[in-house]
Every structure is written in C-alpha cells, then in structure tokens.
Design a protein around this motif. Structure first.
Motif, mmCIF file in Angstrom:
data_model
loop_
_atom_site.group_PDB
_atom_site.id
_atom_site.type_symbol
_atom_site.label_atom_id
_atom_site.label_comp_id
_atom_site.label_asym_id
_atom_site.label_seq_id
_atom_site.Cartn_x
_atom_site.Cartn_y
_atom_site.Cartn_z
ATOM 1 N N TRP A 188 0.838 -1.202 0.000
ATOM 2 C CA TRP A 188 0.000 0.000 0.000
ATOM 3 C C TRP A 188 0.875 1.254 0.000
ATOM 4 C CZ3 TRP A 188 -4.148 2.569 -0.951
ATOM 5 C CH2 TRP A 188 -4.448 3.763 -0.261
ATOM 6 N N SER A 189 1.872 1.294 0.860
ATOM 7 C CA SER A 189 2.763 2.458 0.901
ATOM 8 C C SER A 189 3.502 2.628 -0.414
ATOM 9 C CB SER A 189 3.774 2.311 2.053
ATOM 10 O OG SER A 189 3.151 2.477 3.295
ATOM 11 N N LEU A 190 3.954 1.519 -0.977
ATOM 12 C CA LEU A 190 4.670 1.579 -2.255
ATOM 13 C C LEU A 190 3.787 2.168 -3.347
ATOM 14 C CD1 LEU A 190 7.131 0.883 -4.009
ATOM 15 C CD2 LEU A 190 6.125 -1.379 -4.361
ATOM 16 N N ASN A 194 4.635 5.861 -4.708
ATOM 17 C CA ASN A 194 5.113 5.799 -6.085
ATOM 18 C C ASN A 194 4.237 6.667 -6.983
ATOM 19 O OD1 ASN A 194 7.188 4.530 -7.674
ATOM 20 N ND2 ASN A 194 5.567 3.472 -8.771
ATOM 21 N N ALA A 195 2.933 6.615 -6.753
ATOM 22 C CA ALA A 195 2.024 7.460 -7.533
ATOM 23 C C ALA A 195 2.305 8.942 -7.274
ATOM 24 C CB ALA A 195 0.579 7.123 -7.179
ATOM 25 N N ALA A 196 2.479 9.290 -6.010
ATOM 26 C CA ALA A 196 2.706 10.694 -5.665
ATOM 27 C C ALA A 196 4.023 11.211 -6.231
ATOM 28 C CB ALA A 196 2.690 10.861 -4.146
ATOM 29 N N ALA A 197 5.015 10.319 -6.345
ATOM 30 C CA ALA A 197 6.312 10.739 -6.877
ATOM 31 C C ALA A 197 6.201 11.218 -8.311
ATOM 32 C CB ALA A 197 7.305 9.581 -6.783
ATOM 33 N N PHE A 198 5.190 10.741 -9.029
ATOM 34 C CA PHE A 198 5.077 11.060 -10.448
ATOM 35 C C PHE A 198 3.990 12.077 -10.776
ATOM 36 C CE2 PHE A 198 6.709 6.578 -10.552
ATOM 37 C CZ PHE A 198 8.014 6.927 -10.905
ATOM 38 N N VAL A 199 2.917 12.117 -10.002
ATOM 39 C CA VAL A 199 1.800 12.972 -10.418
ATOM 40 C C VAL A 199 1.350 13.969 -9.352
ATOM 41 C CG1 VAL A 199 0.932 11.201 -11.995
ATOM 42 C CG2 VAL A 199 0.027 11.310 -9.657
ATOM 43 N N VAL A 242 5.967 3.603 -17.564
ATOM 44 C CA VAL A 242 7.341 3.123 -17.725
ATOM 45 C C VAL A 242 8.127 3.325 -16.432
ATOM 46 C CG1 VAL A 242 9.520 3.533 -18.930
ATOM 47 C CG2 VAL A 242 7.377 3.481 -20.212
ATOM 48 N N ALA A 243 7.941 4.476 -15.782
ATOM 49 C CA ALA A 243 8.641 4.753 -14.527
ATOM 50 C C ALA A 243 8.253 3.744 -13.450
ATOM 51 C CB ALA A 243 8.342 6.175 -14.063
ATOM 52 N N VAL A 244 6.972 3.415 -13.391
ATOM 53 C CA VAL A 244 6.513 2.422 -12.411
ATOM 54 C C VAL A 244 7.131 1.062 -12.692
ATOM 55 C CG1 VAL A 244 4.498 1.139 -11.609
ATOM 56 C CG2 VAL A 244 4.357 3.613 -11.910
ATOM 57 N N ALA A 245 7.200 0.683 -13.967
ATOM 58 C CA ALA A 245 7.793 -0.600 -14.333
ATOM 59 C C ALA A 245 9.270 -0.650 -13.946
ATOM 60 C CB ALA A 245 7.627 -0.837 -15.831
ATOM 61 N N LEU A 246 9.986 0.450 -14.164
ATOM 62 C CA LEU A 246 11.403 0.498 -13.792
ATOM 63 C C LEU A 246 11.577 0.418 -12.280
ATOM 64 C CD1 LEU A 246 12.692 3.233 -16.281
ATOM 65 C CD2 LEU A 246 13.076 0.761 -16.385
ATOM 66 N N THR A 247 10.677 1.068 -11.553
ATOM 67 C CA THR A 247 10.724 0.971 -10.090
ATOM 68 C C THR A 247 10.533 -0.469 -9.643
ATOM 69 O OG1 THR A 247 9.855 3.210 -9.827
ATOM 70 C CG2 THR A 247 9.665 1.751 -7.939
#
Length: 269
Positions: A188-190, A194-199, A242-247
């Motif tokens: 859940w934290s991830l 992760n979403a907040a880091a991008f949008v 793509v960023a999520v996939a790389l993470t």
C-alpha cells in the motif's frame, strides 16, 4: 545524526539514544570513551555549523527560514490524532507497516533478558520516537504545510525500519496473518508514494481551500489526499507507466540480491 539535524533540527533528539550508555568506544591511545559522549560529539559536528550559519545569516541560531511558529500543549490531542490517523497526514494511514515496526520495538523491550544489548538498543529507540511525536503534536503547523503524507514523522522512518527489521529477524512476520499484513501494508505504501512521486501537485492542498488556512480538511475521509493522487495517476500517460515498471524492476533486483546474500550467510562453506 548531525547531518540529519541539518535537514531537520529536531532529529537531534535521536542522538543520545543511539548508543547504549554501557558501551565503550576505543579512542586514540587505546583508551575507552563512553559511546554516548562520542555520539553527541559526532552529532555536534553536523549541528554546530548549522547553528552558527543560522545565527549569522538569519539572526537566530534555531531559525531555518520559515519564521517562528509556536508550540502549544493545548493542541496535543488534535496533533496526535492528525499525525497518526488523519486520512491526509496520518502515519498509520500512509505507512501502516509502522504499526508493526512499533510493535516489534515493544517486543524487543520484553526480550531484553534473552537478547541482550541489541534488543536493549532497539527498544530504547522508542523513547526518542515518542518524544518526536509529542513534540510535533504540539506544533502549530503539525501537518507540515502543503505536502504529501506525514512529513515530519518521516524524518524518523529509519528508526521504524530498524524496529521492523527486528521483527522480521525474530520471525514475528514469518507466517499467517502477520505475514500477510506486513506485505499488504508495505505494498500500500509503495503504491501511493510511487504514484505521488510522479503525479502529485499542490492543487489538493490549495483548492478549494488552502490547508494552511483551514487544516480541518485533513480529517475528512470524503476526499483524502492519497485518493486524489491515485485519481490523477491514470492521467500520467505512458511515461508514468514506464517509470513504475522500472521501479518494480529495481525492487525485484534488490530482493534478488538480498535473497542470494541470505543464502550465502545461511550456507557457509
């Protein structure tokens, strides 16, 4: 610890609690020095230049450029609820694995007699964490301004990670419900961070009302901040995907390395 205090002065609360008072440190000439003294001196190497800089440039050794904001014990209850369980700033909402980490540190306190110095040190870290929580619960702007998640409490996230590691090492999360809770809370934290880091942008914090002017919105479950970020996530396009996939690939790689290291340790030649 001194460098941590450069980022946030209040992290200096951690310094006296890192070493056990009974532990000695070897210094020049083979002499033994108390680890608490050595740690405080080390922390001062980071703190003193900052204090001097603030005094010279800002005219106040403890001023960080944000202006003076009061601490009010009368707001303790609101601050505690907000910091721990409010839908848009609560630590246990954004990082529910923190509950497991704190529980592990409590277990370590009761394991003192059987685990020795390590459990004593880990359980001792509960004290500065609680002091840190109480300090910011009385802060006039406990929510940390226009940010995502529990801004102030995240400064001591390394303490919680140490506590969680103790619980994992002790096998408390190896089986059954506890294991599922650990993985779900971490996932859940991830996802939300992760979403907040991008949008993430500050539109939720400022519209229709600025949370610094009216923090009551932080307690509303009708429109929590993390939900607004998840709604924006789909609009991020292919770059975000793509960023999520790389993470995810990076995490898989780290997990693989950790697994290989664990096998080498458990199977000595």
């Amino acid at each position: 610890t001194g460098l941590g205090a450069v980022a946030r002065q209040t992290t200096a609360l951690l310094a006296p609690f890192i070493p056990g008072a009974h532990v000695g440190v070897t210094v020049a000439g083979g002499r033994r020095a108390d680890a608490v003294i050595v740690t405080l001196v080390g922390a001062a190497l980071g703190m003193l230049p900052l204090v001097v800089f603030n005094a010279v440039v800002l005219g106040d050794p403890f001023e960080q450029g944000y202006g003076s904001k009061p601490f009010d014990v009368g707001g303790l209850t609101t601050g505690l609820v907000g910091l721990l369980v409010s839908p848009s700033r609560g630590l246990f909402v954004y990082e529910p694995w923190a509950v497991l980490a704190l529980a592990s540190m409590v277990i370590a306190a009761f394991a003192n007699t059987t685990r020795g110095n390590l459990s004593r040190r880990i359980s001792g870290l509960l004290v500065p964490w609680v002091l840190f929580l109480l300090l910011y619960a009385t802060y006039a702007e406990w929510w940390g301004g226009r940010v995502f998640g529990p801004r102030f409490l995240d400064d001591l996230a390394p303490v919680l990670v140490v506590g969680l590691a103790w619980g994992v090492k002790g096998g408390w999360f190896a089986f059954g419900v506890s294991r599922a809770v650990l993985w779900l809370s971490a996932a859940w934290s991830l996802v939300i961070f992760n979403a907040a880091a991008f949008v993430y942008d500050q539109s939720w914090d400022t519209f229709p009302v600025n949370v610094n002017d009216d923090p009551s919105r932080l307690f509303s479950w009708a429109d929590p901040q993390w939900l607004a970020v998840l709604r924006q996530f789909a609009a991020g396009g292919y770059a975000v995907m793509v960023a999520v996939a790389l993470t995810a690939l990076a995490l898989v790689f780290l997990a693989r390395v950790e697994g290989l290291m664990g096998r080498r340790v458990s199977s000595p030649r």
